[in-house]
Enzyme design. Structure first.
Site, PDB file in Angstrom:
ATOM      1  N   ASP A  29      -6.658  -3.701  -6.376  1.00 36.19           N
ATOM      2  CA  ASP A  29      -6.310  -2.431  -5.724  1.00 36.19           C
ATOM      3  C   ASP A  29      -4.846  -2.040  -5.965  1.00 36.19           C
ATOM      4  OD1 ASP A  29      -8.079  -4.253  -4.473  1.00 36.19           O
ATOM      5  OD2 ASP A  29      -8.195  -3.071  -2.653  1.00 36.19           O
ATOM      6  N   ASP A  48       0.808  -1.231   0.000  1.00 34.57           N
ATOM      7  CA  ASP A  48       0.000   0.000   0.000  1.00 34.57           C
ATOM      8  C   ASP A  48       0.835   1.272   0.000  1.00 34.57           C
ATOM      9  OD1 ASP A  48      -2.636  -1.050  -0.052  1.00 34.57           O
ATOM     10  OD2 ASP A  48      -2.398  -1.678   2.035  1.00 34.57           O
TER      11      ASP A  48
HETATM   12  N1  GLY Z   1      -7.431  -1.294  -0.728  1.00 37.46           N
HETATM   13  C1  GLY Z   1      -8.393  -1.678   0.204  1.00 37.46           C
HETATM   14  C2  GLY Z   1      -9.771  -1.260  -0.116  1.00 37.46           C
HETATM   15  O1  GLY Z   1     -10.075  -0.764  -1.165  1.00 37.46           O
HETATM   16  O2  GLY Z   1     -10.608  -1.450   0.736  1.00 37.46           O
END
Ligand code: GLY
Length: 404
Positions: free
Chosen positions: A186, A126
Site C-alpha cells: 500500500d 499514510d
Molecule cells: N491501506 C490500507 C488498506 O488498503 O486497507
C-alpha cells in the site's frame, strides 16, 4: 486548457451524465452497427450523479470524516489521523470536476482545513492518502499557496520515516511483536506526494526517497508470477528482508486484491515521474497477472482475496476494482498494450456505475459504491460502502473524461 473547455461543453450538450469509455476501434461501416458499438462503450453516470446530494447534505464535522457505512446503516466517521480521512474531500473535488457543480467544490474546501494538522503527524506512512488525495487535488484546482505549503511540510514529515539502510519508508509503528520494519505494498501510494513535493519545492530528496522505496519494493515484494506480498519485514540495521507476511490477506501466499491494485497504481504513477522502463514493466506485469486470473468474476469486480477458499461465496472488493480502473486508464497512455488496458478499465467502470455496485437511491449515506471489503481477517468493513472506493471510482471517471 482551451481544449478541455471545449470538450466539456460538448459533453454537456451531448449528455451530461455519460462518458464514452473506450477508444473507438470499430471497423463496422454500417451506421446502425456503429451506433450499437458506441452504446456499448457509453458509461452512464446517472446513478453516480444521483448519489451526490447525500454528499452535499452531509454536515461538515472537523472530527468525523465519513469513512464507511456500518452494517446498521449509520456512517462511520473518523478523525483526521485515520488513513482514510483525505478520501472524502478528494471525492468531492473529483465529483465537482466531473459534474461541474460548484457546491461540491465549496463543500470540499469547507472540510479541507481540518486535515491540515496531519502534515506534522510522523507516526504513519499514510500521509499520501491523507494529504495528497485532499490537499494535492485542492492545490491542482486552486493553486493556493497555503495548500502547497501543506504538501511540502507533509513530505518533510513523511521523509522522517525513511531508513537509508533499508532504502524504504517504514509503514507501521504498531505490531512491534510481529515485525521490526514493516513495508506494505500500500505504501507505494504515498510516493506521489513526495514526487509532487519535489517539483513544488525544488528539493530533490523527496523524489530520491520515493524512487528508492519503489526500487526496493520492486525487488522484494513480488512473487515470480508478479503477484504481491502484503508485508515485507526488513532488518532495520542490515536492510535485509527478514520475513514475508500478510495483515489483510487470507494468508501469506494468497493474493489480497486491494494489494495488487495498490501495486499496479503505484508503479504506473511512479513511472510517470521516473520514466524508468522497469517501473512501466512492473505495472504491466501486475495488470497482466490480475486479468489472467481465472478467479476474476465476469463483471471484473474481484473477490477480496483472489485465493481465499470457497471463493464463490467470498465478498467482493469494489475498492480494489476502482483503484485498478483508475490505474489502468493511466497505464493505457504509456503502454503498448494500452488498448487492452483501457478495455479492462471500461469493463470495470461499466460494472461499478450500475447496480448492484452503486448504492440504491434510498440509502441515505454520503457514499456511492456498495460492496467493498476493508479488513476481512479482522471482520471489519465487510461488503459495505467505503470512502476510498468512491474516490478511485471518481478519479477513474475524471481520467476517462480527460482522455476522451
Ligand atoms: N491501506 C490500507 C488498506 O488498503 O486497507
Amino acid at each position: 486548457m482551451m481544449d478541455m473547455e471545449i470538450k466539456k461543453t460538448v459533453w454537456i450538450v451531448i449528455c451530461s451524465t455519460c462518458l464514452l469509455g473506450a477508444c473507438d476501434q470499430s471497423t463496422s461501416t454500417n451506421g446502425e452497427e456503429q451506433e450499437a458499438d458506441k452504446k456499448e462503450k457509453v458509461i452512464d453516470l446517472t446513478a453516480v450523479k444521483n448519489r451526490l446530494d447525500y454528499f452535499l447534505d452531509y454536515p461538515v464535522d472537523s472530527t468525523a470524516f465519513p469513512r464507511s457505512m456500518e452494517p446498521d446503516g449509520t456512517v462511520r466517521g473518523v478523525p483526521s489521523k485515520d488513513w482514510t480521512s483525505g478520501f472524502y474531500v478528494g471525492s468531492l473535488l473529483y465529483a465537482y470536476q466531473l459534474f461541474d457543480n460548484e457546491a461540491l467544490k465549496k463543500q470540499a474546501l469547507n472540510w479541507l482545513p481540518y486535515l491540515a494538522k496531519e502534515k506534522l503527524n510522523g507516526g504513519t506512512h499514510d500521509m499520501g492518502f491523507k494529504v495528497y488525495c485532499s490537499y494535492g487535488n485542492a492545490y491542482k484546482l486552486t493553486a493556493d499557496e497555503d495548500y502547497k505549503k501543506v504538501i511540502i511540510e507533509s513530505s518533510e514529515t513523511l521523509a522522517t520515516r525513511f531508513n537509508g539502510r533499508v532504502g524504504a519508508i517504514k509503514s507501521w509503528d504498531f505490531g512491534k511483536d510481529r515485525w521490526d520494519f514493516p513495508v506494505i505494498i500500500d505504501n507505494m501510494m504515498n510516493l506521489e506526494l513526495l514526487y509532487e513535493a519535489s517539483k513544488l519545492s525544488g528539493n530533490e530528496r523527496y523524489a530520491a526517497i520515493a524512487s528508492s522505496h519503489a526500487n526496493v519494493t520492486l525487488k522484494n515484494h513480488f512473487r515470480p508470477n508478479h503477484s504481491s506480498y502484503h508485508v515485507i519485514d526488513y532488518d532495520p540495521q542490515s536492510g535485509e528482508v527478514q520475513n514475508k507476511l500478510t495483515h489483510q490477506g487470507h494468508d501469506v501466499e494468497s493474493v489480497w486484491s486491494r494489494g495488487q491494485a495498490w501495486g499496479l497504481y503505484g508503479f504506473t504513477m511512479v513511472y510517470r515521474y521516473t520514466n524508468d522502463l522497469a517501473h512501466l514493466q512492473q505495472a504491466e506485469e501486475i495488470a497482466d497477472f490480475i486479468f489472467q486470473q481465472t478467479m476474476l468474476p465476469e463483471d471484473m469486480i474481484p473477490y477480496w482475496d483472489m485465493l481465499a477458499p470457497d471463493l464463490a461465496n467470498q465478498p467482493r472488493d469494489a475498492s480494489a476494482a476502482a483503484v485498478t480502473a483508475s490505474a489502468l486508464i493511466e497505464l493505457s497512455q504509456y503502454s503498448e498494450n494500452g488498448d487492452q488496458y483501457r478495455q479492462y478499465a471500461n469493463a470495470i467502470l461499466k460494472s461499478l456505475t450500475n447496480e448492484p455496485y452503486v448504492l440504491n437511491d434510498e440509502v441515505e449515506v454520503p457514499f456511492i459504491l456498495a460492496h467493498s471489503t476493508g479488513n476481512m481477517p479482522k471482520n471489519d468493513e465487510i461488503d459495505l460502502p467505503i470512502s476510498y472506493a468512491d474516490y478511485y471510482l471518481l478519479e477513474a471517471l475524471v481520467r476517462l473524461n480527460d482522455l476522451d
